[in-house]
Design an enzyme around this catalytic site. Sequence first.
Site, mmCIF file in Angstrom:
data_model
loop_
_atom_site.group_PDB
_atom_site.id
_atom_site.type_symbol
_atom_site.label_atom_id
_atom_site.label_comp_id
_atom_site.label_asym_id
_atom_site.label_seq_id
_atom_site.Cartn_x
_atom_site.Cartn_y
_atom_site.Cartn_z
ATOM 1 N N HIS A 219 45.107 22.178 59.023
ATOM 2 C CA HIS A 219 45.563 23.141 58.004
ATOM 3 C C HIS A 219 44.435 24.084 57.614
ATOM 4 O O HIS A 219 43.285 23.682 57.465
ATOM 5 C CB HIS A 219 46.065 22.399 56.772
ATOM 6 C CG HIS A 219 46.416 23.285 55.617
ATOM 7 N ND1 HIS A 219 47.475 24.156 55.652
ATOM 8 C CD2 HIS A 219 45.834 23.439 54.399
ATOM 9 C CE1 HIS A 219 47.549 24.802 54.502
ATOM 10 N NE2 HIS A 219 46.548 24.387 53.721
ATOM 11 N N SER A 220 44.766 25.378 57.450
ATOM 12 C CA SER A 220 43.864 26.373 56.897
ATOM 13 C C SER A 220 42.543 26.421 57.667
ATOM 14 O O SER A 220 42.516 26.667 58.863
ATOM 15 C CB SER A 220 43.643 26.092 55.408
ATOM 16 O OG SER A 220 42.976 27.145 54.784
ATOM 17 N N TYR A 221 41.416 26.137 56.978
ATOM 18 C CA TYR A 221 40.106 26.190 57.640
ATOM 19 C C TYR A 221 39.973 25.125 58.716
ATOM 20 O O TYR A 221 39.145 25.235 59.628
ATOM 21 C CB TYR A 221 39.002 26.013 56.599
ATOM 22 C CG TYR A 221 37.637 26.470 57.080
ATOM 23 C CD1 TYR A 221 37.236 27.796 56.934
ATOM 24 C CD2 TYR A 221 36.755 25.575 57.676
ATOM 25 C CE1 TYR A 221 35.995 28.217 57.380
ATOM 26 C CE2 TYR A 221 35.514 25.980 58.118
ATOM 27 C CZ TYR A 221 35.136 27.315 57.971
ATOM 28 O OH TYR A 221 33.910 27.732 58.412
ATOM 29 N N ALA A 250 43.201 29.360 59.671
ATOM 30 C CA ALA A 250 42.257 30.440 59.388
ATOM 31 C C ALA A 250 41.426 30.806 60.620
ATOM 32 O O ALA A 250 40.449 31.546 60.502
ATOM 33 C CB ALA A 250 41.332 30.034 58.250
#
Length: 349
Positions: A219-221, A250
């Site tokens: 997730h995300s980073y 990201a």
Amino acid sequence: MRSYLSSATSALYILWITMAHIAGQEDREKTTALKDLLSRIDLDELMKKDEPPFTFPKSLEDFEYAFNENGQLRHIKTGEPFVFNAREDLHRWNQKRYEALGEIITQYVYELLEKKCNMTKAFLPVDATNDEPRSFIYLSPDALTNPDKLLVLIQGSGVVRAGQWARRLIINQDLDSGTQIPFIMKAMEENSSSEEHVLYVWDQFVFKAAAKNIFIIAHSYGGLSFVELMNQREMQVKNRVCAVALTDSAHHIWHQETTKGTQDWMQQYCCNWVSSPEPLDTELEPMLPDCPRVSAGTERHELTSWMSFESIFRFFSEVLKAKEEEEPEEISNSVTTRSGSLKNKHQDL
């Protein structure tokens, strides 16, 4: 007359001095007798007559205490802080009880150092024999190999042990104020990036795992960290990872300078569920030539993983099924190829 008065006064002085001497001697005799009497009395034994035995629980649970979510020591039933005077007028017993709890706290902190901070014991002296007394310190995984920084923590003397600043603070305030753990965690955060952490976990654990098919959700980073893992261990990831689900990742394949091989692999085995007003699993326009982008069914970044829960595992099942169907074909093609090769050789002969 004057001679008579002088003689009387001298007699009075002698009488007073004699009386004072006798009184002082009596006081000394009384003091000596009192000291002799007290010397025959064992005060410790006298105090023990009314004391319960120094037998205390061996765990926090048996003490009926536990650390709450804020790291504060609280009674399991009442929720109250630790009470030193558990029994009135029994100071020695209360002190022994406090010390017994302190030993349990020490072991609890050791467990936190090992499990939460991923630290290991190093025994001292390093060349000690089995008969010699030994002590130990705690080391982080990269303490002796990190070429950049090394943080050394030294506690005080007394009852405090490795990982502690003050036992009293641990018991009466909280773990953060009384232990070294916040300092260790902060040093680890500054000393190791997410990408380095993922790479270390891959090398030390994931790659060594016996699993034939590895699945990753990032997730995300975490998506950026995964792409960096591919940059560093491209062939290992391709050989071991079956599928990757990203949620609002990201990552940026151009900024991270990924290879063409990584981009092609991601297009086939990765999918990114991104925040979008579109219904769940709606295909979205690709922004970069990497993995497909679909809607997570929500515009809230933090909800993308949860909202795509079912879709992610369905994606994993589909990729695994396709892989399992391809394997018999590859084996069959390999057998056919070998058979044809043998036939050709036979004809040549």
